[in-house]
Design an enzyme around this catalytic site. Structure first.
Site, PDB file in Angstrom:
ATOM      1  N   GLU A 143       0.817  -1.220   0.000  1.00 50.94           N
ATOM      2  CA  GLU A 143       0.000   0.000   0.000  1.00 50.94           C
ATOM      3  C   GLU A 143       0.854   1.275   0.000  1.00 50.94           C
ATOM      4  O   GLU A 143       0.319   2.370  -0.214  1.00 50.94           O
ATOM      5  CB  GLU A 143      -0.940  -0.003   1.210  1.00 50.94           C
ATOM      6  CG  GLU A 143      -2.020  -1.084   1.093  1.00 50.94           C
ATOM      7  CD  GLU A 143      -2.843  -1.251   2.368  1.00 50.94           C
ATOM      8  OE1 GLU A 143      -4.067  -1.364   2.265  1.00 50.94           O
ATOM      9  OE2 GLU A 143      -2.256  -1.275   3.462  1.00 50.94           O
ATOM     10  N   ASP A 187     -12.240  -6.334  -2.466  1.00 48.67           N
ATOM     11  CA  ASP A 187     -13.156  -7.493  -2.362  1.00 48.67           C
ATOM     12  C   ASP A 187     -14.477  -6.997  -1.805  1.00 48.67           C
ATOM     13  O   ASP A 187     -14.617  -5.813  -1.495  1.00 48.67           O
ATOM     14  CB  ASP A 187     -12.541  -8.551  -1.423  1.00 48.67           C
ATOM     15  CG  ASP A 187     -12.234  -7.984  -0.044  1.00 48.67           C
ATOM     16  OD1 ASP A 187     -11.083  -7.557   0.165  1.00 48.67           O
ATOM     17  OD2 ASP A 187     -13.141  -7.912   0.791  1.00 48.67           O
TER      18      ASP A 187
HETATM   19  N1  ADE Z   1      -9.110  -5.262   3.810  1.00 49.68           N
HETATM   20  C1  ADE Z   1      -9.419  -5.614   2.551  1.00 49.68           C
HETATM   21  N2  ADE Z   1     -10.477  -6.438   2.515  1.00 49.68           N
HETATM   22  C2  ADE Z   1     -10.855  -6.621   3.799  1.00 49.68           C
HETATM   23  C3  ADE Z   1     -11.867  -7.388   4.409  1.00 49.68           C
HETATM   24  N3  ADE Z   1     -12.706  -8.114   3.682  1.00 49.68           N
HETATM   25  N4  ADE Z   1     -11.967  -7.350   5.757  1.00 49.68           N
HETATM   26  C4  ADE Z   1     -11.109  -6.607   6.494  1.00 49.68           C
HETATM   27  N5  ADE Z   1     -10.120  -5.879   5.966  1.00 49.68           N
HETATM   28  C5  ADE Z   1     -10.002  -5.877   4.625  1.00 49.68           C
END
Ligand code: ADE
Length: 265
Positions: free
Chosen positions: A43, A232
């Site tokens: 990142e 996601d």
């Molecule tokens: N960072 C990226 N995706 C995530 C998720 N599903 N839960 C927690 N932190 C995240």
């Protein structure tokens, strides 16, 4: 008598010099700088590639990259994943440098039905979704002690507006959202938990650091904003989606940060 006054003068002078040395050790550089923080190496990679780093300062296992990025004095730092390390990293950053504002950049899981993969969420406020009490019925959420009464930590509205405008110019208004981001020490990969986060907090995205960084910013009265690209949807497919998209999503958030810096005073 004169001898005694002379000795007292020497003693007080030594004390002052000693205090100055101690202060200099605690504050590395007196220039105001913008803090840029992420949880993970991927990142901050794009930021570091584009920055002119003057020096690196290692404290307590955290490396502070000090230099300029897009014409601004910055400290770029990877805190580590989760609420504990991100809060510790934020406090270390504020104790060591004269930070004018903090931009947290990275990836998150989309929680709102509106947010799609690679959309951007600019946090207006953040809440720790895993805080509270455990009773016989399970977890009961409560606002944190020593935090805002309702448990929602507010971001700086000018930074939010600038981040939103910059992100909308970068990927189009339809793909950028302002809203509540929730943080907890869990990677969320559950549609039913996503529903709970929607219903309880009206959340747009979930991640693992924003609200703890926000709590420290509140203590130090330092304005901040959190910028997250969705890697996601925090559902049953979240792990696979995250693995496929984390790099692209992280770089997209970093691009927004760099454009933002160019517009900042
Ligand atoms: N960072 C990226 N995706 C995530 C998720 N599903 N839960 C927690 N932190 C995240």
């Amino acid at each position: 008598m004169i001898k005694k006054i002379g000795l007292l003068f020497v003693f007080v002078s030594c004390l002052l010099i000693f205090q100055c040395v101690l202060a200099a050790e605690n504050v590395a550089g007196s220039e105001k700088r913008i803090g840029i923080m992420s949880a993970m190496d991927n990142e901050i990679n794009l930021l570091l590639t584009n920055a002119d780093i003057e020096y690196e300062d290692k404290v307590g296992g955290i490396t502070f990259h000090v230099g300029t990025l897009c014409g601004k004095n910055v400290v770029i730092v990877r805190s580590g994943i989760g609420k504990v390390l991100s809060a510790a990293g934020t406090a270390a950053l504020f104790n060591r440098y004269d930070i004018s504002e903090l931009i947290f950049t990275g990836v998150a899981g989309g929680v709102s039905d509106e947010t799609q993969l690679l959309d951007i969420v600019i946090a207006t406020d953040l809440v720790q979704h895993d805080y509270g009490t455990i009773d016989s019925s399970g977890h009961v959420w409560t606002p944190p002690y020593d935090g805002p009464e309702d448990g929602f930590f507010q971001c700086d509205s000018s930074l939010v507006d600038l981040a939103y405008k910059t992100a909308a110019e970068t990927i189009g208004e339809d793909h950028v959202f302002k809203g509540t981001v929730v943080s907890g020490d869990q990677f969320v990969s559950s549609s039913s938990y996503v529903k709970l986060l929607q219903e309880r907090f009206d959340a747009y995205a979930c991640e693992m650091e924003g609200a703890s960084v926000a709590a420290v910013c509140r203590q130090y009265e330092i304005p901040f904003v959190v910028i997250r690209t969705m890697s996601d949807k925090a559902d049953g497919l979240a792990v696979e989606s995250y693995e496929n998209w984390v790099e692209t999503a992280a770089d997209q958030s970093s691009s927004v940060v760099m454009k933002m810096l160019k517009e900042m005073d």
